[in-house]
Design an enzyme around this catalytic site. Structure first.
Site, PDB file in Angstrom:
ATOM      1  N   GLU A  49       0.814  -1.175  -0.045  1.00  0.00           N
ATOM      2  CA  GLU A  49      -0.029  -0.094  -0.275  1.00  0.00           C
ATOM      3  C   GLU A  49       0.738   1.212  -0.133  1.00  0.00           C
ATOM      4  O   GLU A  49       0.584   2.146  -0.717  1.00  0.00           O
ATOM      5  CB  GLU A  49      -0.874  -0.057   1.197  1.00  0.00           C
ATOM      6  CG  GLU A  49      -1.794  -1.242   1.246  1.00  0.00           C
ATOM      7  CD  GLU A  49      -1.377  -2.210   2.128  1.00  0.00           C
ATOM      8  OE1 GLU A  49      -2.199  -2.901   2.917  1.00  0.00           O
ATOM      9  OE2 GLU A  49       0.031  -2.766   2.044  1.00  0.00           O
ATOM     10  N   ARG A 204      22.280 -20.514  -7.562  1.00  0.00           N
ATOM     11  CA  ARG A 204      23.336 -20.268  -8.587  1.00  0.00           C
ATOM     12  C   ARG A 204      22.254 -20.070 -10.020  1.00  0.00           C
ATOM     13  O   ARG A 204      21.769 -21.133 -10.599  1.00  0.00           O
ATOM     14  CB  ARG A 204      24.111 -21.117  -8.789  1.00  0.00           C
ATOM     15  CG  ARG A 204      25.111 -21.517  -7.585  1.00  0.00           C
ATOM     16  CD  ARG A 204      26.205 -22.370  -7.711  1.00  0.00           C
ATOM     17  NE  ARG A 204      25.809 -23.541  -7.709  1.00  0.00           N
ATOM     18  CZ  ARG A 204      25.654 -24.503  -6.677  1.00  0.00           C
ATOM     19  NH1 ARG A 204      25.375 -23.720  -5.491  1.00  0.00           N
ATOM     20  NH2 ARG A 204      25.313 -25.597  -6.732  1.00  0.00           N
TER      21      ARG A 204
END
Length: 359
Positions: A49, A204
């Site tokens: 918000e 990775r």
């Protein structure tokens, strides 16, 4: 109206490191045009918000906000979002689902209504709940949402009887594991896996991503100083739980950047890491620890990769023995099945009927 909530849901899906907090998306609409949007991307940082209101600026006055979860009404690491919406001049708020967190639980909605804001609740509620399976489960269990990852042959073996276990699955499945690690807050393993495989337990991928905390259960402090986990502890944090009072080894590990904590039980470890912000925990471990998590009924979700080969022998991932009856054995619901290269990936979740019985 529906497309705006759908966009808020898509924004929420972009979050991957909210810790114990829910994934939330928000869209601000005025005169049929989106003037602001945002997502809660990381624990401790601005909520969805806030991002949406900041982007909308003055255009927020008189506008409608679509948000996937009830705005908070309490001070945590950030101020209450309900107050921000009131101050911004938002005139209407459409909320997908009420926040079940006792700190909120309708209080945010009540505050908005008391300020004269029109509030609607329930648009795409089931989709919003699906976004936050982990958050909702953790509220019940007071521990992280535990995801077990296993890689096996078709007959459930993790290794040949010779001990050979590397690359049970193919390249595509192994790449998918890294993508899975990128969605969790921590990866947990046992010292047996550290000694046998010397894993890095890092992500990775081809793109930059947040690295999860690495957690090791090592009662006797057998983790080698030369292991990948220890050597990289200053770059990617490592938390090690032990019962050992070997101060020299503790000091040596801490000198490398490893954080040491006292081990008492699996349940205590889970409760401890949850209080420190770990909301999603991935288990990548050997059969002893996998069996302990399954027998303790701590596993909420199971991601199983299966190679289309039969190994035979005794190298299974589960070491307990059940005498039955069958209805007493924990059951998982299969949520998805897909192929990755030549391998199979199954995602299973704890049966809903068993959630409240979980520790």
């Amino acid at each position: 109206m529906q497309q705006y909530m759908q966009q808020a849901i898509q924004l929420a899906k972009s979050a991957s490191s909210t810790g114990v907090n829910p994934r939330v998306g928000a869209v601000v609409v005025k005169d049929g045009r989106i003037v602001g949007f945002g997502a809660h991307l990381k624990a401790g940082e601005a909520h969805a918000e806030v991002h949406a209101i900041r982007m909308a600026g003055a255009a927020a006055y008189g506008a409608t906000m679509y948000v996937t979860l009830e705005p908070c009404s309490h001070y945590g690491k950030t101020p209450p979002c309900a107050d921000l919406l009131i101050e911004s001049g938002i005139k209407r708020v459409v909320i997908a689902m009420e926040d079940p967190n006792p700190l909120v639980a309708g209080k945010g909605i009540a505050r908005l209504k008391a300020a004269g804001i029109d509030v609607e609740v329930g648009l795409f509620e089931s989709e919003a709940q699906a976004l936050n399976v982990a958050f909702l489960r953790s509220l019940q269990t007071k521990r992280p949402y535990v995801i077990l990852k296993t890689a096996t042959s078709l007959d459930g073996k993790i290794a040949l009887d010779t001990g050979e276990s590397k690359w049970v699955t193919g390249t595509e499945a192994r790449r998918d594991v890294h993508a899975l690690r990128a969605t969790v807050d921590a990866v947990l393993t046992g010292v047996g896996t550290v000694l046998a495989d010397d894993p890095g337990l890092n992500v990775r991928l081809d793109h930059e991503t947040t690295q999860p905390l690495r957690i090791v259960l090592d009662r006797d402090l057998r983790t080698p100083l030369s292991s990948q986990l220890v050597r990289t502890a200053n770059d990617i944090p490592v938390l090690l739980y032990t019962t050992s009072d070997d101060q020299a080894k503790r000091d040596a590990l801490e000198a490398y950047g490893v954080e040491i904590a006292d081990y008492t039980s699996l349940e205590a470890v889970l409760q401890d890491v949850y209080t420190h912000g770990i909301g999603r925990l991935l288990i990548e471990a050997g059969p002893t620890l996998v069996t302990s998590f399954l027998d303790g009924r701590f596993v909420d979700e199971w991601v199983m990769y299966q190679s289309p080969r039969v190994f035979g022998g005794k190298g299974g991932f589960y070491r307990s023995h059940h005498d039955g009856p069958l209805e007493t054995i924990e059951r998982f619901d299969v949520r998805s099945v897909e192929t990755l290269g030549t391998d199979i990936k199954l995602i299973m979740r704890k049966e809903e009927s068993d959630v409240h019985g979980n520790r």
